[in-house]
Scaffold this motif. Structure first.
Motif, PDB file in Angstrom:
ATOM      1  N   VAL A 148       0.736  -1.230  -0.194  1.00  0.00           N
ATOM      2  CA  VAL A 148      -0.073  -0.084   0.088  1.00  0.00           C
ATOM      3  C   VAL A 148       0.865   1.138  -0.016  1.00  0.00           C
ATOM      4  N   ASN A 149       0.266   2.191  -0.784  1.00  0.00           N
ATOM      5  CA  ASN A 149       1.399   3.515  -0.966  1.00  0.00           C
ATOM      6  C   ASN A 149       1.043   4.396   0.255  1.00  0.00           C
ATOM      7  N   PRO A 150       2.210   4.865   0.784  1.00  0.00           N
ATOM      8  CA  PRO A 150       3.504   4.533   0.687  1.00  0.00           C
ATOM      9  C   PRO A 150       4.026   3.585   1.699  1.00  0.00           C
ATOM     10  N   PRO A 151       4.538   2.406   1.125  1.00  0.00           N
ATOM     11  CA  PRO A 151       4.806   1.051   1.703  1.00  0.00           C
ATOM     12  C   PRO A 151       5.653   1.459   3.158  1.00  0.00           C
ATOM     13  N   TYR A 152       6.612   2.346   3.222  1.00  0.00           N
ATOM     14  CA  TYR A 152       7.505   2.411   4.398  1.00  0.00           C
ATOM     15  C   TYR A 152       6.516   2.654   5.710  1.00  0.00           C
ATOM     16  N   TYR A 153       5.278   3.424   5.240  1.00  0.00           N
ATOM     17  CA  TYR A 153       4.568   3.743   6.478  1.00  0.00           C
ATOM     18  C   TYR A 153       3.535   3.034   6.714  1.00  0.00           C
ATOM     19  N   VAL A 154       2.968   2.353   5.746  1.00  0.00           N
ATOM     20  CA  VAL A 154       1.542   1.643   5.710  1.00  0.00           C
ATOM     21  C   VAL A 154       1.863   0.218   5.361  1.00  0.00           C
ATOM     22  N   PRO A 155       1.720  -0.551   6.362  1.00  0.00           N
ATOM     23  CA  PRO A 155       2.397  -1.831   6.470  1.00  0.00           C
ATOM     24  C   PRO A 155       1.734  -3.068   5.692  1.00  0.00           C
ATOM     25  N   LEU A 156       0.293  -2.808   5.362  1.00  0.00           N
ATOM     26  CA  LEU A 156      -0.359  -3.897   4.670  1.00  0.00           C
ATOM     27  C   LEU A 156       0.244  -4.453   3.340  1.00  0.00           C
ATOM     28  N   VAL A 157       0.341  -5.808   3.374  1.00  0.00           N
ATOM     29  CA  VAL A 157       0.713  -6.460   1.874  1.00  0.00           C
ATOM     30  C   VAL A 157      -0.398  -7.473   1.688  1.00  0.00           C
ATOM     31  N   ARG A 299       1.674  18.593   0.041  1.00  0.00           N
ATOM     32  CA  ARG A 299       0.650  17.849   0.613  1.00  0.00           C
ATOM     33  C   ARG A 299       1.089  16.311   0.733  1.00  0.00           C
ATOM     34  N   ARG A 300       1.609  15.842  -0.139  1.00  0.00           N
ATOM     35  CA  ARG A 300       1.866  14.383   0.183  1.00  0.00           C
ATOM     36  C   ARG A 300       3.028  14.253   1.250  1.00  0.00           C
ATOM     37  N   ARG A 301       3.834  15.289   1.301  1.00  0.00           N
ATOM     38  CA  ARG A 301       5.038  15.045   2.422  1.00  0.00           C
ATOM     39  C   ARG A 301       4.429  15.240   3.711  1.00  0.00           C
ATOM     40  N   TRP A 302       3.223  16.183   3.708  1.00  0.00           N
ATOM     41  CA  TRP A 302       2.370  16.446   5.080  1.00  0.00           C
ATOM     42  C   TRP A 302       1.617  15.151   5.377  1.00  0.00           C
ATOM     43  N   ARG A 303       1.034  14.346   4.173  1.00  0.00           N
ATOM     44  CA  ARG A 303       0.296  12.976   4.495  1.00  0.00           C
ATOM     45  C   ARG A 303       1.237  11.957   4.961  1.00  0.00           C
ATOM     46  N   ASP A 304       2.729  11.941   4.431  1.00  0.00           N
ATOM     47  CA  ASP A 304       3.517  10.949   4.647  1.00  0.00           C
ATOM     48  C   ASP A 304       3.965  11.299   6.320  1.00  0.00           C
ATOM     49  N   GLU A 305       4.143  12.362   6.682  1.00  0.00           N
ATOM     50  CA  GLU A 305       4.597  12.657   8.218  1.00  0.00           C
ATOM     51  C   GLU A 305       3.422  12.382   9.039  1.00  0.00           C
ATOM     52  N   CYS A 306       2.165  12.529   8.503  1.00  0.00           N
ATOM     53  CA  CYS A 306       1.064  12.173   9.478  1.00  0.00           C
ATOM     54  C   CYS A 306       1.041  10.537   9.472  1.00  0.00           C
ATOM     55  N   LEU A 307       1.162   9.896   8.498  1.00  0.00           N
ATOM     56  CA  LEU A 307       1.236   8.252   8.381  1.00  0.00           C
ATOM     57  C   LEU A 307       2.669   7.759   9.207  1.00  0.00           C
ATOM     58  N   GLN A 308       3.604   8.486   9.119  1.00  0.00           N
ATOM     59  CA  GLN A 308       4.899   8.158  10.040  1.00  0.00           C
ATOM     60  C   GLN A 308       4.418   8.249  11.491  1.00  0.00           C
ATOM     61  N   ARG A 309       3.823   9.483  12.133  1.00  0.00           N
ATOM     62  CA  ARG A 309       3.304   9.379  13.185  1.00  0.00           C
ATOM     63  C   ARG A 309       2.405   8.645  13.815  1.00  0.00           C
ATOM     64  N   LEU A 310       1.322   8.099  12.830  1.00  0.00           N
ATOM     65  CA  LEU A 310       0.301   7.275  13.183  1.00  0.00           C
ATOM     66  C   LEU A 310       1.071   5.742  13.375  1.00  0.00           C
ATOM     67  N   ALA A 311       1.885   5.427  12.384  1.00  0.00           N
ATOM     68  CA  ALA A 311       2.568   4.130  12.682  1.00  0.00           C
ATOM     69  C   ALA A 311       3.552   3.914  13.814  1.00  0.00           C
ATOM     70  N   LYS A 312       3.937   4.918  14.366  1.00  0.00           N
ATOM     71  CA  LYS A 312       4.768   5.067  15.619  1.00  0.00           C
ATOM     72  C   LYS A 312       3.578   5.002  16.686  1.00  0.00           C
ATOM     73  N   LEU A 313       2.725   5.627  16.400  1.00  0.00           N
ATOM     74  CA  LEU A 313       1.630   5.505  17.708  1.00  0.00           C
ATOM     75  C   LEU A 313       0.932   3.937  18.035  1.00  0.00           C
ATOM     76  N   LYS A 314       0.831   3.547  16.575  1.00  0.00           N
ATOM     77  CA  LYS A 314       0.495   2.033  16.311  1.00  0.00           C
ATOM     78  C   LYS A 314       1.417   1.073  17.018  1.00  0.00           C
ATOM     79  N   ARG A 315       2.616   1.090  16.765  1.00  0.00           N
ATOM     80  CA  ARG A 315       3.603   0.381  17.293  1.00  0.00           C
ATOM     81  C   ARG A 315       3.862   0.543  18.890  1.00  0.00           C
TER      82      ARG A 315
END
Length: 320
Positions: A148-157, A299-315
């Motif tokens: 799932v795009n972007p794969p580094y922050y969204v882990p589903l495969v 906007r994509r950079r902002w989205r990726d930063e949000c996903l990065q922080r969300l991924a960290k929270l989920k971990r």
């Protein structure tokens, strides 16, 4: 000390986001990665982009894996010779553009030079395994692993086998994805759109009917997802949501099934995604994010930063 590399993995890369992300993910797991391309400049650009991204991730505390950025970078190399790229590989992840004939050509070539151990995997988001791998001698070693795009922050495969794929191939790939921190799901049979896009398109089609048909403004429609459903769905899926929103699933269906069926009968036909509606929705989107390269990239950079922080929270959240 530096961790010994586990094994070779090989990627087909046309310097796109997906190929670079796969390379970074596998390096984070301690695997040696070869990036294969037919053009040296593509490989050079990809390696430079990966270096910049990994350096940034390390500085921001978001680099995956137990190795530092330099150690991870040392595991990634470029390659212009397909025979050399495949040698010693245990997993080949194809990442070329969504062109069936191009992908079939690559898999036919690989089929001639691989051994009976390596897994052949495609990153396709829409092409069926029966189309991609038809007639290959090593079809039992083939499957789709759709990120799932972007794969580094969204882990589903999504792991989608060909009807003749060996169960061991799926099991090995599932274990490999878990090892590099991804969240693999087994799609049990071939179907158009796999699972993620079927769910996504169901949401998009009703969003289009509502946002384009005067039921709600396009910007408010997006808010319903980002500040409503999406907040729940970041942690639990729609089926568990049902289970928790009553005294279990049986209670939910008993209580709400008639109401759901009543609403579902009012859904309209498949949208055309054209004409006056696309103009209306585009206008609303461009008010928020103008459709020029600079604004879209920001906007994509902002989205990726949000996903990065969300991924960290989920971990960090305790798993139940």
């Amino acid at each position: 000390g530096r961790v010994a590399p586990e094994a070779f993995l090989t990627f087909f890369l046309f310097s796109g986001l997906i190929g670079r992300s796969w390379a970074m993910l596998f390096a984070s797991g301690g695997f040696r990665v070869k990036l294969y391309d037919i053009e040296q400049q593509q490989v050079t650009n990809a390696l430079e982009n990966i270096r910049k991204e990994m350096t940034f991730l390390e500085q921001s505390g978001s680099l995956k894996g137990s190795l530092g950025a330099q150690d991870q970078l040392s595991l990634i190399s470029g390659c212009l010779n397909i025979q050399e790229a495949v040698e010693g590989a245990l997993h080949i992840q194809e990442c070329v553009p969504e062109n069936l004939e191009l992908k079939k050509k690559i898999f036919a070539r690989l089929d001639q030079i691989i051994d009976d151990q390596v897994v052949l995997s495609s990153s396709t988001s829409c092409l069926l395994p029966s189309q991609l791998f038809a007639g290959l001698a090593h079809v039992q070693q083939c499957l789709v692993a759709h990120p799932v795009n972007p794969p580094y922050y969204v882990p589903l495969v999504e792991l989608v086998p060909h009807p003749e794929t060996a169960p061991a191939t799926v099991d090995r790939t599932h274990a490999l994805m878990r090892k590099i921190g991804q969240s693999p799901v087994r799609v049990l049979k071939e179907m158009d759109g796999f699972v993620l896009n079927r769910l996504q398109y169901a949401v998009i089609s009703e969003a289009w009917r509502l946002g384009g048909g005067g039921g709600v403004s396009p910007s408010d429609l997006d808010l319903v997802m980002s500040d409503g459903l999406g907040m729940r769905y970041a942690f639990i899926g729609p089926l568990e949501t049902m289970h928790l929103n009553a005294e279990g699933m049986l209670s939910y269906c008993d209580r709400y099934s008639e109401g759901m069926k009543h609403v579902l009968k009012t859904f309209g036909p498949i949208p055309e995604f054209s004409g006056a509606t696309v103009e209306k929705v585009n206008q609303a989107m461009c008010l928020k994010v103008p459709a020029d390269p600079e604004h879209l990239a920001a906007r994509r950079r902002w989205r990726d930063e949000c996903l990065q922080r969300l991924a960290k929270l989920k971990r960090q959240m305790p798993s139940q």
